[in-house]
Design a protein around this motif. Structure first.
Motif, PDB file in Angstrom:
ATOM      1  N   GLU A  56       0.798  -1.222   0.000  1.00 17.08           N
ATOM      2  CA  GLU A  56       0.000   0.000   0.000  1.00 17.08           C
ATOM      3  C   GLU A  56       0.835   1.278   0.000  1.00 17.08           C
ATOM      4  O   GLU A  56       0.318   2.357  -0.304  1.00 17.08           O
ATOM      5  CB  GLU A  56      -0.924   0.016   1.231  1.00 17.08           C
ATOM      6  CG  GLU A  56      -1.939  -1.101   1.245  1.00 17.08           C
ATOM      7  CD  GLU A  56      -2.952  -1.016   0.115  1.00 17.08           C
ATOM      8  OE1 GLU A  56      -3.387   0.102  -0.217  1.00 17.08           O
ATOM      9  OE2 GLU A  56      -3.308  -2.067  -0.442  1.00 17.08           O
ATOM     10  N   PHE A  57       2.111   1.187   0.337  1.00 21.57           N
ATOM     11  CA  PHE A  57       2.922   2.382   0.579  1.00 21.57           C
ATOM     12  C   PHE A  57       3.017   3.311  -0.628  1.00 21.57           C
ATOM     13  O   PHE A  57       2.910   4.533  -0.477  1.00 21.57           O
ATOM     14  CB  PHE A  57       4.320   1.993   1.068  1.00 21.57           C
ATOM     15  CG  PHE A  57       5.139   3.174   1.488  1.00 21.57           C
ATOM     16  CD1 PHE A  57       4.910   3.795   2.692  1.00 21.57           C
ATOM     17  CD2 PHE A  57       6.141   3.658   0.666  1.00 21.57           C
ATOM     18  CE1 PHE A  57       5.655   4.904   3.087  1.00 21.57           C
ATOM     19  CE2 PHE A  57       6.899   4.755   1.050  1.00 21.57           C
ATOM     20  CZ  PHE A  57       6.657   5.380   2.265  1.00 21.57           C
ATOM     21  N   ASP A  58       3.219   2.790  -1.823  1.00 20.01           N
ATOM     22  CA  ASP A  58       3.385   3.651  -3.002  1.00 20.01           C
ATOM     23  C   ASP A  58       2.162   4.521  -3.284  1.00 20.01           C
ATOM     24  O   ASP A  58       2.293   5.714  -3.517  1.00 20.01           O
ATOM     25  CB  ASP A  58       3.715   2.828  -4.247  1.00 20.01           C
ATOM     26  CG  ASP A  58       5.194   2.519  -4.364  1.00 20.01           C
ATOM     27  OD1 ASP A  58       6.002   3.167  -3.680  1.00 20.01           O
ATOM     28  OD2 ASP A  58       5.530   1.606  -5.141  1.00 20.01           O
ATOM     29  N   LYS A  59       0.985   3.923  -3.272  1.00 22.31           N
ATOM     30  CA  LYS A  59      -0.223   4.678  -3.607  1.00 22.31           C
ATOM     31  C   LYS A  59      -0.861   5.352  -2.395  1.00 22.31           C
ATOM     32  O   LYS A  59      -1.494   6.400  -2.541  1.00 22.31           O
ATOM     33  CB  LYS A  59      -1.247   3.766  -4.283  1.00 22.31           C
ATOM     34  CG  LYS A  59      -0.855   3.361  -5.687  1.00 22.31           C
ATOM     35  CD  LYS A  59      -1.966   2.603  -6.359  1.00 22.31           C
ATOM     36  CE  LYS A  59      -1.533   2.227  -7.767  1.00 22.31           C
ATOM     37  NZ  LYS A  59      -2.541   1.430  -8.449  1.00 22.31           N
ATOM     38  N   TYR A  60      -0.724   4.749  -1.237  1.00 23.16           N
ATOM     39  CA  TYR A  60      -1.403   5.255  -0.041  1.00 23.16           C
ATOM     40  C   TYR A  60      -0.450   5.281   1.155  1.00 23.16           C
ATOM     41  O   TYR A  60      -0.643   4.552   2.140  1.00 23.16           O
ATOM     42  CB  TYR A  60      -2.615   4.383   0.297  1.00 23.16           C
ATOM     43  CG  TYR A  60      -3.548   4.199  -0.878  1.00 23.16           C
ATOM     44  CD1 TYR A  60      -4.393   5.227  -1.282  1.00 23.16           C
ATOM     45  CD2 TYR A  60      -3.562   3.004  -1.596  1.00 23.16           C
ATOM     46  CE1 TYR A  60      -5.246   5.071  -2.363  1.00 23.16           C
ATOM     47  CE2 TYR A  60      -4.412   2.839  -2.680  1.00 23.16           C
ATOM     48  CZ  TYR A  60      -5.252   3.873  -3.058  1.00 23.16           C
ATOM     49  OH  TYR A  60      -6.079   3.707  -4.132  1.00 23.16           O
ATOM     50  N   PRO A  61       0.594   6.106   1.106  1.00 21.93           N
ATOM     51  CA  PRO A  61       1.590   6.087   2.177  1.00 21.93           C
ATOM     52  C   PRO A  61       1.023   6.468   3.543  1.00 21.93           C
ATOM     53  O   PRO A  61       1.419   5.879   4.555  1.00 21.93           O
ATOM     54  CB  PRO A  61       2.644   7.091   1.708  1.00 21.93           C
ATOM     55  CG  PRO A  61       1.952   7.959   0.714  1.00 21.93           C
ATOM     56  CD  PRO A  61       0.912   7.096   0.071  1.00 21.93           C
ATOM     57  N   SER A  62       0.087   7.399   3.595  1.00 22.06           N
ATOM     58  CA  SER A  62      -0.436   7.784   4.905  1.00 22.06           C
ATOM     59  C   SER A  62      -1.286   6.666   5.511  1.00 22.06           C
ATOM     60  O   SER A  62      -1.351   6.533   6.730  1.00 22.06           O
ATOM     61  CB  SER A  62      -1.213   9.100   4.838  1.00 22.06           C
ATOM     62  OG  SER A  62      -2.335   8.977   4.007  1.00 22.06           O
ATOM     63  N   VAL A  63      -1.909   5.856   4.676  1.00 19.05           N
ATOM     64  CA  VAL A  63      -2.647   4.693   5.183  1.00 19.05           C
ATOM     65  C   VAL A  63      -1.656   3.638   5.667  1.00 19.05           C
ATOM     66  O   VAL A  63      -1.789   3.104   6.771  1.00 19.05           O
ATOM     67  CB  VAL A  63      -3.590   4.118   4.106  1.00 19.05           C
ATOM     68  CG1 VAL A  63      -4.171   2.770   4.539  1.00 19.05           C
ATOM     69  CG2 VAL A  63      -4.701   5.105   3.794  1.00 19.05           C
ATOM     70  N   SER A  64      -0.670   3.358   4.846  1.00 13.21           N
ATOM     71  CA  SER A  64       0.339   2.363   5.195  1.00 13.21           C
ATOM     72  C   SER A  64       0.999   2.689   6.531  1.00 13.21           C
ATOM     73  O   SER A  64       1.263   1.799   7.342  1.00 13.21           O
ATOM     74  CB  SER A  64       1.393   2.294   4.089  1.00 13.21           C
ATOM     75  OG  SER A  64       2.461   1.461   4.453  1.00 13.21           O
ATOM     76  N   LEU A  65       1.250   3.954   6.768  1.00  8.02           N
ATOM     77  CA  LEU A  65       1.865   4.374   8.031  1.00  8.02           C
ATOM     78  C   LEU A  65       0.832   4.526   9.142  1.00  8.02           C
ATOM     79  O   LEU A  65       1.023   4.060  10.261  1.00  8.02           O
ATOM     80  CB  LEU A  65       2.628   5.688   7.822  1.00  8.02           C
ATOM     81  CG  LEU A  65       3.807   5.613   6.849  1.00  8.02           C
ATOM     82  CD1 LEU A  65       4.320   7.010   6.524  1.00  8.02           C
ATOM     83  CD2 LEU A  65       4.910   4.733   7.391  1.00  8.02           C
ATOM     84  N   GLY A  66      -0.269   5.170   8.836  1.00 11.27           N
ATOM     85  CA  GLY A  66      -1.275   5.469   9.859  1.00 11.27           C
ATOM     86  C   GLY A  66      -1.925   4.246  10.476  1.00 11.27           C
ATOM     87  O   GLY A  66      -2.267   4.246  11.658  1.00 11.27           O
ATOM     88  N   TRP A  67      -2.066   3.197   9.677  1.00 12.01           N
ATOM     89  CA  TRP A  67      -2.690   1.990  10.229  1.00 12.01           C
ATOM     90  C   TRP A  67      -1.875   1.448  11.401  1.00 12.01           C
ATOM     91  O   TRP A  67      -2.427   0.864  12.317  1.00 12.01           O
ATOM     92  CB  TRP A  67      -2.838   0.933   9.143  1.00 12.01           C
ATOM     93  CG  TRP A  67      -4.144   0.901   8.389  1.00 12.01           C
ATOM     94  CD1 TRP A  67      -4.708  -0.214   7.835  1.00 12.01           C
ATOM     95  CD2 TRP A  67      -5.042   1.971   8.058  1.00 12.01           C
ATOM     96  NE1 TRP A  67      -5.878   0.109   7.189  1.00 12.01           N
ATOM     97  CE2 TRP A  67      -6.111   1.447   7.322  1.00 12.01           C
ATOM     98  CE3 TRP A  67      -5.041   3.341   8.332  1.00 12.01           C
ATOM     99  CZ2 TRP A  67      -7.173   2.228   6.853  1.00 12.01           C
ATOM    100  CZ3 TRP A  67      -6.085   4.127   7.859  1.00 12.01           C
ATOM    101  CH2 TRP A  67      -7.130   3.560   7.141  1.00 12.01           C
ATOM    102  N   MET A  68      -0.556   1.662  11.365  1.00 11.76           N
ATOM    103  CA  MET A  68       0.266   1.145  12.453  1.00 11.76           C
ATOM    104  C   MET A  68       0.003   1.902  13.753  1.00 11.76           C
ATOM    105  O   MET A  68       0.111   1.330  14.835  1.00 11.76           O
ATOM    106  CB  MET A  68       1.748   1.189  12.087  1.00 11.76           C
ATOM    107  CG  MET A  68       2.625   0.399  13.043  1.00 11.76           C
ATOM    108  SD  MET A  68       2.134  -1.337  13.333  1.00 11.76           S
ATOM    109  CE  MET A  68       2.654  -2.115  11.819  1.00 11.76           C
TER     110      MET A  68
END
Length: 182
Positions: A56-68
């Protein structure tokens, strides 16, 4: 500066920046929590999360990070609520993800783990998004070579800080206050 020292400096700066931001909003305690049960689960949570997070990081970096951040909050809440039950699950990350799928994991955590009202969940989602964007901006400012070993390790360290911050936020929300000893 060697690579490990460089990554340590990056992680320390990121940690300080994000923690100070949350402290200014009174979302965390002045003293960082020491929660070994939550921290001991980090390696398993991270290794389980990586296939989804990296994808998910390339298209949705804030999701990839925020989910953590949400995952850290969920683990802290589960630790407080019934750690014996939750820690016995073979893959706690899969439990959180599979309830509604990766895209809706934040909603599941807010509604079923944290038991937030809709307005509280919306406020938390905005805050998590803001923190994730700050983390992503710090990551991109470093100009890591894409798909490099250094970028991978920096991503993992960024996730680790978000996991710890999520746990610190949830412990604070549940009324845990840290005090200096001695």
């Amino acid at each position: 500066m060697d690579n490990t020292e460089y990554l340590n400096t990056y992680e320390n700066n990121l940690s300080t920046t994000l923690y100070d931001y949350l402290l200014s909003l009174k979302e965390v305690d002045e003293i960082r929590p020491d929660a070994p049960d939550v921290e001991n689960l980090w390696t398993l949570m991270c290794s389980s999360y990586m296939p989804d997070g990296v994808r998910e990081f390339d298209k949705y970096p804030s999701v990839s990070l925020g989910w953590m951040l949400f995952i850290g909050m969920a683990v802290a809440k589960m630790w407080d609520a019934d750690w014996r039950h939750f820690s016995a699950k073979p893959n706690l990350y899969a439990y959180l993800r599979d309830a509604r799928g990766y895209d809706f994991m934040d909603e599941f955590i807010c509604e079923h783990i944290l038991k937030l009202k809709k307005s509280e969940a919306q406020s938390l989602s905005k805050l998590a998004g803001d923190v994730a964007v700050m983390a992503y901006n710090a990551f991109t400012r470093e100009r890591f070579e894409p798909a490099s070993v250094t970028a991978y390790h920096a991503y993992v360290r960024t996730l680790h800080q978000l996991y710890q911050l999520g746990a610190a936020m949830q412990l604070h929300r549940m009324g845990y206050r840290m005090t200096k000893i001695g």
